[in-house]
Motif scaffolding. Structure first.
Motif, short mmCIF file in Angstrom:
data_model
loop_
_atom_site.label_atom_id
_atom_site.label_comp_id
_atom_site.label_asym_id
_atom_site.label_seq_id
_atom_site.Cartn_x
_atom_site.Cartn_y
_atom_site.Cartn_z
N PHE A 13 -12.70 0.75 1.76
CA PHE A 13 -12.12 -0.59 1.66
C PHE A 13 -12.59 -1.27 0.38
N GLN A 14 -13.88 -1.18 0.09
CA GLN A 14 -14.42 -1.79 -1.13
C GLN A 14 -13.80 -1.22 -2.39
N LYS A 15 -13.58 0.09 -2.39
CA LYS A 15 -12.98 0.76 -3.56
C LYS A 15 -11.54 0.27 -3.78
N LEU A 16 -10.78 0.16 -2.70
CA LEU A 16 -9.41 -0.34 -2.82
C LEU A 16 -9.39 -1.78 -3.28
N LYS A 18 -11.53 -3.29 -5.19
CA LYS A 18 -11.81 -3.32 -6.63
C LYS A 18 -10.54 -3.07 -7.44
N GLN A 19 -9.72 -2.13 -6.97
CA GLN A 19 -8.45 -1.87 -7.65
C GLN A 19 -7.49 -3.06 -7.50
N LEU A 20 -7.50 -3.67 -6.32
CA LEU A 20 -6.69 -4.88 -6.10
C LEU A 20 -7.12 -5.98 -7.06
N ASP A 21 -8.42 -6.21 -7.19
CA ASP A 21 -8.91 -7.27 -8.07
C ASP A 21 -8.52 -7.02 -9.52
N ALA A 22 -8.57 -5.77 -9.96
CA ALA A 22 -8.16 -5.43 -11.33
C ALA A 22 -6.67 -5.73 -11.53
N TYR A 23 -5.86 -5.38 -10.54
CA TYR A 23 -4.42 -5.65 -10.58
C TYR A 23 -4.17 -7.17 -10.62
N LEU A 24 -4.87 -7.92 -9.78
CA LEU A 24 -4.67 -9.37 -9.72
C LEU A 24 -5.15 -10.07 -10.98
N ALA A 25 -6.18 -9.54 -11.62
CA ALA A 25 -6.66 -10.14 -12.87
C ALA A 25 -5.56 -10.15 -13.92
N ALA A 56 -8.14 7.19 0.88
CA ALA A 56 -7.83 5.79 1.19
C ALA A 56 -6.73 5.31 0.25
N VAL A 57 -5.59 4.88 0.81
CA VAL A 57 -4.44 4.55 -0.02
C VAL A 57 -3.95 3.11 0.15
N ALA A 58 -4.40 2.40 1.20
CA ALA A 58 -3.94 1.04 1.42
C ALA A 58 -4.94 0.30 2.30
N CYS A 59 -4.96 -1.03 2.16
CA CYS A 59 -5.90 -1.81 2.95
C CYS A 59 -5.37 -3.22 3.19
N GLY A 60 -6.04 -3.90 4.09
CA GLY A 60 -5.77 -5.29 4.39
C GLY A 60 -6.86 -5.79 5.33
N PHE A 76 -3.37 -4.46 -0.11
CA PHE A 76 -3.20 -3.64 -1.32
C PHE A 76 -2.79 -2.24 -0.95
N THR A 77 -1.87 -1.69 -1.73
CA THR A 77 -1.47 -0.28 -1.63
C THR A 77 -1.56 0.32 -3.03
N LEU A 78 -2.12 1.51 -3.13
CA LEU A 78 -2.16 2.17 -4.43
C LEU A 78 -0.75 2.24 -5.01
N PRO A 79 -0.60 1.98 -6.29
CA PRO A 79 0.75 1.95 -6.90
C PRO A 79 1.57 3.22 -6.63
#
Length: 148
Positions: A13-16, A18-25, A56-60, A76-79
């Motif tokens: 969950f934490q790893k996903l 981090k990717q969400l935060d990078a996308y949102l930035a 892990a490919v998606a979270c909420g 978040f879902t991996l692109p």
């Protein structure tokens, strides 16, 4: 696909997130710091991670907003995994979990520039509501709710 109910202590969950935060930035630009302060994950007790072949490919997640409402967070879902219904599946599982916990509705906020997210929430039966809490007066925010 496997769905796991967990907490924010889960490393996948934490790893996903981090990717969400990078996308949102990138998506939020200058407004990112404002939104980021409300997206801490250290105390989330109700998180979902979807796995595809052990990846892990998606979270909420959900967190209590008030005695009747759970707030949907950190979707978040991996692109490369988008368009397969994973976000809808997470949303449905979070709604079920909220109902099991005795809540009457789910609410959420997303950015107007996140066109795919807005479309998802409309498709899944969410209705636009006036911005709540810290999002009142924020032009880029759009808030939704769904009765459970």
């Amino acid at each position: 696909m496997q769905t796991l109910r967990t907490t924010s202590e889960n490393p996948d969950f934490q790893k996903l997130v981090k990717q969400l935060d990078a996308y949102l930035a990138v998506m939020d630009g200058d407004e990112h710091d404002f939104y980021h302060q409300y997206n801490k994950i250290d105390l989330l007790k109700h998180c979902i991670v979807i796995y595809d072949n052990d990846e892990a490919v998606a979270c909420g997640a959900i967190k209590e907003l008030d005695s009747k409402s759970m707030e949907i967070k950190r979707m978040f879902t991996l692109p490369e995994k988008r368009g397969k219904g994973l976000a809808s599946a997470i949303l449905k599982e979070l709604e079920i979990w909220s109902k099991e916990l005795g809540y009457k509705k789910t609410v959420l906020e997303t950015g107007k520039r996140q066109i795919e997210a807005v479309a998802l929430y409309n498709k899944c039966g969410y209705k636009i509501i006036p911005n709540y809490g810290q999002y009142i007066g924020v032009d880029n925010s759009v808030c939704f709710e769904k009765e459970l």
